[in-house]
Write a protein that holds these residues in place. Structure first.
Motif, PDB file in Angstrom:
ATOM      1  N   VAL A  34       9.671  11.437  44.907  1.00 11.17           N
ATOM      2  CA  VAL A  34       9.800  10.720  43.635  1.00 11.17           C
ATOM      3  C   VAL A  34       9.850  11.713  42.472  1.00 11.17           C
ATOM      4  CG1 VAL A  34       8.632   9.134  42.058  1.00 11.17           C
ATOM      5  CG2 VAL A  34       8.763   8.599  44.491  1.00 11.17           C
ATOM      6  N   ALA A  35       8.960  12.698  42.488  1.00  7.84           N
ATOM      7  CA  ALA A  35       8.952  13.717  41.424  1.00  7.84           C
ATOM      8  C   ALA A  35      10.258  14.508  41.423  1.00  7.84           C
ATOM      9  CB  ALA A  35       7.761  14.651  41.602  1.00  7.84           C
ATOM     10  N   ALA A  36      10.777  14.816  42.603  1.00  8.70           N
ATOM     11  CA  ALA A  36      12.048  15.542  42.687  1.00  8.70           C
ATOM     12  C   ALA A  36      13.183  14.703  42.111  1.00  8.70           C
ATOM     13  CB  ALA A  36      12.335  15.924  44.135  1.00  8.70           C
ATOM     14  N   GLY A  37      13.168  13.406  42.356  1.00  5.19           N
ATOM     15  CA  GLY A  37      14.184  12.532  41.785  1.00  5.19           C
ATOM     16  C   GLY A  37      14.121  12.468  40.270  1.00  5.19           C
ATOM     17  N   VAL A  38      12.918  12.388  39.733  1.00  5.26           N
ATOM     18  CA  VAL A  38      12.753  12.334  38.270  1.00  5.26           C
ATOM     19  C   VAL A  38      13.197  13.652  37.645  1.00  5.26           C
ATOM     20  CG1 VAL A  38      11.055  12.143  36.417  1.00  5.26           C
ATOM     21  CG2 VAL A  38      10.953  10.569  38.348  1.00  5.26           C
ATOM     22  N   ILE A  39      12.755  14.761  38.223  1.00  8.01           N
ATOM     23  CA  ILE A  39      13.141  16.070  37.676  1.00  8.01           C
ATOM     24  C   ILE A  39      14.650  16.273  37.822  1.00  8.01           C
ATOM     25  CG2 ILE A  39      12.900  18.562  37.993  1.00  8.01           C
ATOM     26  CD1 ILE A  39       9.972  17.983  38.830  1.00  8.01           C
ATOM     27  N   GLY A  40      15.192  15.892  38.968  1.00 10.46           N
ATOM     28  CA  GLY A  40      16.636  16.017  39.161  1.00 10.46           C
ATOM     29  C   GLY A  40      17.427  15.189  38.171  1.00 10.46           C
ATOM     30  N   MET A  41      16.940  14.005  37.866  1.00  6.41           N
ATOM     31  CA  MET A  41      17.628  13.142  36.908  1.00  6.41           C
ATOM     32  C   MET A  41      17.525  13.700  35.489  1.00  6.41           C
ATOM     33  SD  MET A  41      19.263  10.129  36.729  1.00  6.41           S
ATOM     34  CE  MET A  41      18.686   8.969  37.926  1.00  6.41           C
ATOM     35  N   VAL A  42      16.346  14.182  35.122  1.00  5.41           N
ATOM     36  CA  VAL A  42      16.151  14.713  33.766  1.00  5.41           C
ATOM     37  C   VAL A  42      16.991  15.970  33.533  1.00  5.41           C
ATOM     38  CG1 VAL A  42      14.446  15.796  32.255  1.00  5.41           C
ATOM     39  CG2 VAL A  42      13.891  13.675  33.426  1.00  5.41           C
ATOM     40  N   VAL A  43      17.053  16.827  34.538  1.00  7.85           N
ATOM     41  CA  VAL A  43      17.794  18.086  34.388  1.00  7.85           C
ATOM     42  C   VAL A  43      19.283  17.881  34.650  1.00  7.85           C
ATOM     43  CG1 VAL A  43      18.070  20.408  35.334  1.00  7.85           C
ATOM     44  CG2 VAL A  43      15.787  19.487  34.948  1.00  7.85           C
ATOM     45  N   GLY A  44      19.611  17.106  35.692  1.00  6.02           N
ATOM     46  CA  GLY A  44      20.997  17.000  36.113  1.00  6.02           C
ATOM     47  C   GLY A  44      21.861  16.063  35.303  1.00  6.02           C
ATOM     48  N   SER A  45      21.298  15.004  34.765  1.00  7.03           N
ATOM     49  CA  SER A  45      22.117  14.020  34.047  1.00  7.03           C
ATOM     50  C   SER A  45      22.805  14.582  32.812  1.00  7.03           C
ATOM     51  CB  SER A  45      21.273  12.807  33.673  1.00  7.03           C
ATOM     52  OG  SER A  45      20.918  12.112  34.830  1.00  7.03           O
ATOM     53  N   PRO A  46      22.112  15.306  31.937  1.00  6.62           N
ATOM     54  CA  PRO A  46      22.835  15.863  30.784  1.00  6.62           C
ATOM     55  C   PRO A  46      23.943  16.841  31.189  1.00  6.62           C
ATOM     56  CG  PRO A  46      20.481  15.911  30.388  1.00  6.62           C
ATOM     57  CD  PRO A  46      20.670  15.520  31.810  1.00  6.62           C
ATOM     58  N   VAL A  47      23.690  17.595  32.265  1.00  4.12           N
ATOM     59  CA  VAL A  47      24.719  18.522  32.748  1.00  4.12           C
ATOM     60  C   VAL A  47      25.924  17.747  33.272  1.00  4.12           C
ATOM     61  CG1 VAL A  47      25.206  20.299  34.470  1.00  4.12           C
ATOM     62  CG2 VAL A  47      23.020  20.303  33.271  1.00  4.12           C
ATOM     63  N   ALA A  48      25.675  16.692  34.031  1.00  4.93           N
ATOM     64  CA  ALA A  48      26.762  15.880  34.572  1.00  4.93           C
ATOM     65  C   ALA A  48      27.560  15.202  33.462  1.00  4.93           C
ATOM     66  CB  ALA A  48      26.201  14.839  35.531  1.00  4.93           C
ATOM     67  N   HIS A  49      26.883  14.730  32.437  1.00  6.28           N
ATOM     68  CA  HIS A  49      27.589  14.094  31.325  1.00  6.28           C
ATOM     69  C   HIS A  49      28.414  15.105  30.543  1.00  6.28           C
ATOM     70  CE1 HIS A  49      26.052  10.069  31.746  1.00  6.28           C
ATOM     71  NE2 HIS A  49      24.859  10.574  31.986  1.00  6.28           N
ATOM     72  N   ARG A  50      27.916  16.314  30.442  1.00  2.00           N
ATOM     73  CA  ARG A  50      28.667  17.364  29.748  1.00  2.00           C
ATOM     74  C   ARG A  50      29.933  17.708  30.528  1.00  2.00           C
ATOM     75  NH1 ARG A  50      27.940  19.598  24.687  1.00  2.00           N
ATOM     76  NH2 ARG A  50      25.772  19.110  25.033  1.00  2.00           N
TER      77      ARG A  50
END
Length: 95
Positions: A34-50
């Motif tokens: 669960v923590a890995a999913g939250v951290i992955g979403m917080v870090v990865g989402s802005p990069v993916a949107h960029r």
């Protein structure tokens, strides 16, 4: 605003649990996934949107879930490598 945060956390939790199921046994602990999913979403989402050209961050776009999933897979894989390297042979974190 609160609903969006809760919904984003649910989506990040699903990304972490999906990553946990995608990796071969031994499975990571539930809270670590669960923590890995939250951290992955917080870090990865802005990069993916960029990369995708999105102008604003939105947790409900497919690239957010994919970024969270990839981030969780990376975090869980690195955690597995570290625990195998430093743990004694007879005892592992994921068993």
């Amino acid at each position: 605003m609160e609903r969006a945060v809760v919904a984003g956390l649910i989506l990040a939790t699903l990304a972490g649990l999906t990553a946990r199921l995608m990796l071969p046994a031994p499975r990571a602990p539930f809270l670590l996934a669960v923590a890995a999913g939250v951290i992955g979403m917080v870090v990865g989402s802005p990069v993916a949107h960029r990369i995708s050209g999105g102008h604003e961050f939105h947790a409900f776009k497919p690239e957010s879930f994919i970024a969270g999933l990839v981030g969780a897979l990376v975090i869980l894989s690195v955690t597995r490598i570290i625990t195998r390297r430093f743990a004694p042979d007879d005892r592992r974190l994921f068993s």
